[in-house]
Scaffold this active site. Structure first.
Site, mmCIF file in Angstrom:
data_model
loop_
_atom_site.group_PDB
_atom_site.id
_atom_site.type_symbol
_atom_site.label_atom_id
_atom_site.label_comp_id
_atom_site.label_asym_id
_atom_site.label_seq_id
_atom_site.Cartn_x
_atom_site.Cartn_y
_atom_site.Cartn_z
ATOM 1 N N SER A 1 -12.014 -35.785 -21.211
ATOM 2 C CA SER A 1 -11.334 -36.726 -22.116
ATOM 3 C C SER A 1 -10.802 -37.929 -21.349
ATOM 4 O O SER A 1 -9.747 -38.467 -21.661
ATOM 5 C CB SER A 1 -10.201 -36.026 -22.867
ATOM 6 O OG SER A 1 -9.147 -35.725 -21.973
ATOM 7 N N CYS B 1 -6.634 -46.584 -14.047
ATOM 8 C CA CYS B 1 -6.548 -47.893 -13.402
ATOM 9 C C CYS B 1 -5.102 -48.367 -13.305
ATOM 10 O O CYS B 1 -4.762 -49.198 -12.460
ATOM 11 C CB CYS B 1 -7.382 -48.915 -14.177
ATOM 12 S SG CYS B 1 -9.028 -48.297 -14.567
ATOM 13 N N ALA C 1 -11.807 -41.918 -19.718
ATOM 14 C CA ALA C 1 -12.200 -43.155 -20.403
ATOM 15 C C ALA C 1 -13.513 -42.968 -21.162
ATOM 16 O O ALA C 1 -13.650 -43.387 -22.318
ATOM 17 C CB ALA C 1 -12.336 -44.274 -19.373
ATOM 18 N N GLY D 1 -14.159 -48.200 -14.787
ATOM 19 C CA GLY D 1 -13.665 -47.877 -16.119
ATOM 20 C C GLY D 1 -14.327 -48.750 -17.175
ATOM 21 O O GLY D 1 -14.599 -48.301 -18.297
ATOM 22 N N GLY E 1 -20.018 -42.407 -18.067
ATOM 23 C CA GLY E 1 -18.903 -42.580 -17.129
ATOM 24 C C GLY E 1 -19.259 -42.279 -15.689
ATOM 25 O O GLY E 1 -20.429 -42.316 -15.287
ATOM 26 N N ALA F 1 -18.968 -35.966 -19.934
ATOM 27 C CA ALA F 1 -18.164 -37.102 -19.450
ATOM 28 C C ALA F 1 -17.188 -36.539 -18.419
ATOM 29 O O ALA F 1 -15.976 -36.683 -18.534
ATOM 30 C CB ALA F 1 -17.437 -37.769 -20.614
HETATM 31 C C1 LIG Z 1 -6.412 -45.512 -8.912
HETATM 32 C C2 LIG Z 1 -7.616 -45.982 -9.686
HETATM 33 C C3 LIG Z 1 -7.710 -47.309 -10.063
HETATM 34 C C4 LIG Z 1 -8.832 -47.766 -10.749
HETATM 35 N N1 LIG Z 1 -8.889 -49.078 -11.127
HETATM 36 C C5 LIG Z 1 -9.946 -49.511 -11.846
HETATM 37 C C6 LIG Z 1 -9.989 -50.849 -12.325
HETATM 38 O O1 LIG Z 1 -9.065 -51.637 -12.088
HETATM 39 N N2 LIG Z 1 -11.066 -51.231 -13.045
HETATM 40 C C7 LIG Z 1 -12.105 -50.383 -13.336
HETATM 41 O O2 LIG Z 1 -13.051 -50.785 -14.012
HETATM 42 N N3 LIG Z 1 -12.073 -49.097 -12.904
HETATM 43 C C8 LIG Z 1 -11.034 -48.652 -12.179
HETATM 44 N N4 LIG Z 1 -10.986 -47.346 -11.766
HETATM 45 C C9 LIG Z 1 -12.118 -46.447 -12.106
HETATM 46 C C10 LIG Z 1 -11.947 -45.879 -13.500
HETATM 47 O O3 LIG Z 1 -10.671 -45.329 -13.627
HETATM 48 C C11 LIG Z 1 -13.015 -44.817 -13.732
HETATM 49 O O4 LIG Z 1 -14.268 -45.432 -13.646
HETATM 50 C C12 LIG Z 1 -12.874 -44.158 -15.098
HETATM 51 O O5 LIG Z 1 -11.614 -43.576 -15.248
HETATM 52 C C13 LIG Z 1 -13.947 -43.085 -15.261
HETATM 53 O O6 LIG Z 1 -13.774 -42.439 -16.477
HETATM 54 P P1 LIG Z 1 -14.563 -41.099 -16.798
HETATM 55 O O7 LIG Z 1 -14.185 -40.727 -18.192
HETATM 56 O O8 LIG Z 1 -15.986 -41.248 -16.449
HETATM 57 O O9 LIG Z 1 -13.998 -40.011 -15.772
HETATM 58 P P2 LIG Z 1 -12.555 -39.332 -15.646
HETATM 59 O O10 LIG Z 1 -11.493 -40.268 -16.074
HETATM 60 O O11 LIG Z 1 -12.509 -38.758 -14.277
HETATM 61 O O12 LIG Z 1 -12.570 -38.157 -16.713
HETATM 62 C C14 LIG Z 1 -13.317 -36.983 -16.536
HETATM 63 C C15 LIG Z 1 -12.528 -35.823 -17.111
HETATM 64 O O13 LIG Z 1 -13.408 -34.716 -17.240
HETATM 65 C C16 LIG Z 1 -12.700 -33.551 -16.896
HETATM 66 N N5 LIG Z 1 -13.658 -32.500 -16.526
HETATM 67 C C17 LIG Z 1 -14.556 -32.521 -15.517
HETATM 68 N N6 LIG Z 1 -15.240 -31.350 -15.488
HETATM 69 C C18 LIG Z 1 -14.768 -30.599 -16.503
HETATM 70 C C19 LIG Z 1 -15.058 -29.293 -16.966
HETATM 71 N N7 LIG Z 1 -15.991 -28.528 -16.394
HETATM 72 N N8 LIG Z 1 -14.352 -28.824 -18.016
HETATM 73 C C20 LIG Z 1 -13.398 -29.577 -18.620
HETATM 74 N N9 LIG Z 1 -13.086 -30.823 -18.214
HETATM 75 C C21 LIG Z 1 -13.752 -31.319 -17.162
HETATM 76 C C22 LIG Z 1 -11.847 -34.002 -15.724
HETATM 77 O O14 LIG Z 1 -10.782 -33.111 -15.483
HETATM 78 C C23 LIG Z 1 -11.383 -35.365 -16.210
HETATM 79 O O15 LIG Z 1 -10.214 -35.270 -16.965
HETATM 80 C C24 LIG Z 1 -9.881 -46.867 -11.067
HETATM 81 C C25 LIG Z 1 -9.789 -45.526 -10.689
HETATM 82 C C26 LIG Z 1 -8.667 -45.080 -10.012
HETATM 83 C C27 LIG Z 1 -8.587 -43.621 -9.620
#
Ligand SMILES: Cc1cc2nc3c(=O)[nH]c(=O)nc-3n(C[C@H](O)[C@H](O)[C@H](O)COP(=O)(O)OP(=O)(O)OC[C@H]3O[C@@H](n4cnc5c(N)ncnc54)[C@H](O)[C@@H]3O)c2cc1C
Length: 468
Positions: free
Chosen positions: A8, A42, A10, A312, A293, A109
């Site tokens: 859950s 972020c 981004a 993100g 993602g 995701a």
């Molecule tokens: C400090 C920081 C600053 C950032 N700044 C920027 C920015 O300024 N601009 C930008 O574009 N991007 C930025 N990013 C990157 C951006 O945050 C990520 O690209 C984005 O959050 C990715 O989203 P996602 O949903 O793919 O993954 P995530 O947010 O990692 O979500 C994945 C979720 O899946 C869950 N999950 C995984 N496996 C399982 C499983 N087997 N069962 C249940 N749940 C599971 C995880 O626990 C997690 O909650 C930043 C990242 C960080 C850490």
């Protein structure tokens, strides 16, 4: 139709919203190991610095919001197994029970985890960091760092990329003690190596010097030992010198590794960057399974090669596409990743789009380079700020491949203009003649983006050696 989404963040949260928008009747289940709903990763450096005054404010969509949208969110649920032919998941609940969950369409995701480079003594046998070593990926990580920084701590950061530098600035901003930041270490020769070129990075480093941030570049932390805090061994790569640094905490921000165990077990194709390979509709190689993602990789617009998704901005766009398609709609991503990226560091806004010079050279392209520095307002008008733009173009046809912009403000909007140009395959010739807005209190007659393109065009016409 039953749509199950794992993660859950981004990507997953956006996918759930768009699945609901596309299909009012579908049963949508959103599973996450974490308990907060969707929050802004972020924003975490700014909650650490205090600019955002609480970690709770980062929670953009709490579980109750999803419930109101008719999305069954199950916080604290970990997906432990997958049977793709049977379209079924094994889900562990917070109470420790396990159940099977059937899907018609599945969206993975699962995001990524922080990659900890080989630092002897930094991790436990299960890969988790040892005491005193921190990573910043989740809200719980951020809270742990916040707690650790509450006392007078000396902090060493590994990684001078976006996250490492945003955290460095946050540590300095807390201002509890002058030696709060022992230093930022990176194996690369300059700051933000994945984002900008060396000349632009020098501008950031100069600004950081004004904030007394010590850098140890071309260096690696090779091992740590616990001895009244942490003793980190530092290896200066060029000179082969080894030294020891004392700190109380080590924050590792040296890149990410996609979470792909479920995808692999489901038989999805995993690419060379370690992510789930997705097409423009966010489909994986397995029928009925979509992915979005940081767990994915997708075609780079410029090189045409698969590239890891780590932004993100891309995660939410893929989430929208995956959610819409999984619910029976029809949406697709642009023809490739542009990697439009930005941040604000030490009083400067830095923005870039497309590959850097080093990345293009790795691909065998010696681009034409044009760079210009100007004012954001006409020279005579008070309040103008210096801004530098750099453009990289293909030596064969002058097509714009990448750009970087830095200044006190307005860098990201200029990078966005370059992004539109790249997507539309504009050349430096065409871009240099772009009619930009002009009025003395707002903008100069020629914006620095067109001046950079003009500088590149002149070089190209003169036949100057491309990237010299
Ligand atoms: C400090 C920081 C600053 C950032 N700044 C920027 C920015 O300024 N601009 C930008 O574009 N991007 C930025 N990013 C990157 C951006 O945050 C990520 O690209 C984005 O959050 C990715 O989203 P996602 O949903 O793919 O993954 P995530 O947010 O990692 O979500 C994945 C979720 O899946 C869950 N999950 C995984 N496996 C399982 C499983 N087997 N069962 C249940 N749940 C599971 C995880 O626990 C997690 O909650 C930043 C990242 C960080 C850490």
């Amino acid at each position: 139709v039953k749509i199950v989404i794992v993660g859950s963040g981004a990507a997953g949260a956006t996918a759930a919203q768009f699945a609901r928008k596309s299909n009012r009747e579908a049963e949508i289940v959103l599973l996450s190991r974490e308990t907060y709903g969707e929050y802004s990763k972020c924003g975490m450096p700014y909650a650490l610095s205090g600019v955002v005054d609480s970690f709770e404010k980062l929670i953009e969509y709490p579980p109750a919001w999803f419930q109101r949208m008719g999305i069954e969110i199950r916080p604290g649920s970990s997906v432990r197994g997958i049977d793709a032919p049977a379209r079924s998941l094994t889900v562990g609940s917070p109470s420790g029970d396990e159940e099977s969950l059937h899907w018609n369409t599945l969206i993975l995701a699962t995001g990524a985890r922080t990659r900890i480079p080989p630092i002897k003594g930094a991790t436990r046998p299960d890969g988790r960091p040892v005491e005193g070593v921190y990573t910043l990926r989740t809200l719980d990580d951020a809270r742990a760092i916040d707690e650790a920084l509450a006392g007078p701590k000396r902090c060493l950061i590994v990684g001078a990329g976006l996250i490492g530098l945003e955290v460095a600035e946050a540590v300095m901003a807390r201002g509890k003690n002058t030696d709060a930041l022992v230093g930022v270490v990176d194996i690369a020769p300059h700051l933000l190596p994945g984002m900008i070129d060396e000349d632009i990075a020098r501008v950031v480093q100069k600004a950081a010097a004004g904030h007394c941030v010590p850098f140890m570049l071309c260096s690696a932390v090779t091992s740590i030992r616990q001895d009244d805090g942490i003793r980190a061994e530092l290896h200066a790569v060029a000179s082969d010198d080894r030294s020891e640094i004392a700190a109380d905490m080590l924050i590792v921000a040296a890149g990410i590794a996609p979470e792909v165990e479920l995808a692999r077990a489901a038989g999805c194709c995993i690419g060379t960057c370690g992510g789930i390979v997705v097409d423009g509709r966010c489909g994986t190689s397995v029928d009925g399974i979509y992915a979005a993602g940081d767990c994915t990789e997708y075609k780079d617009f410029i090189t045409g090669r698969l590239a890891a998704v780590g932004l993100g901005s891309v995660a939410v766009r893929q989430g929208r596409v995956a959610g819409t398609n999984a619910a029976g709609g029809d949406d697709s991503m642009p023809r490739g990743l542009l990697n439009s990226r930005t941040t604000r560091l030490f009083g400067l806004e830095v923005a870039a789009v497309g590959p850097t010079l080093a990345q293009l050279k790795q691909d065998g392209i010696e681009p034409i380079v044009g760079k210009a520095t100007g004012s954001s307002l006409p020279e005579y008008f008070p309040g103008g700020m210096s801004i530098t733009a750099k453009v990289l173009a293909h030596p064969d046809d002058g097509r714009i491949l990448g750009a970087q912009v830095i200044g006190e403000e307005g860098a990201h909007l200029r990078a966005n203009a370059f992004a539109a140009a790249i997507l539309n395959r504009m050349t430096i010739e065409e871009f240099s003649k772009l009619e930009t807005c002009y009025a003395p209190p707002v903008a100069p007659t020629f914006d620095v983006i067109t001046l950079a393109a003009e500088a590149a065009r002149m070089r190209w016409k003169r036949g100057a050696s491309p990237a010299s």
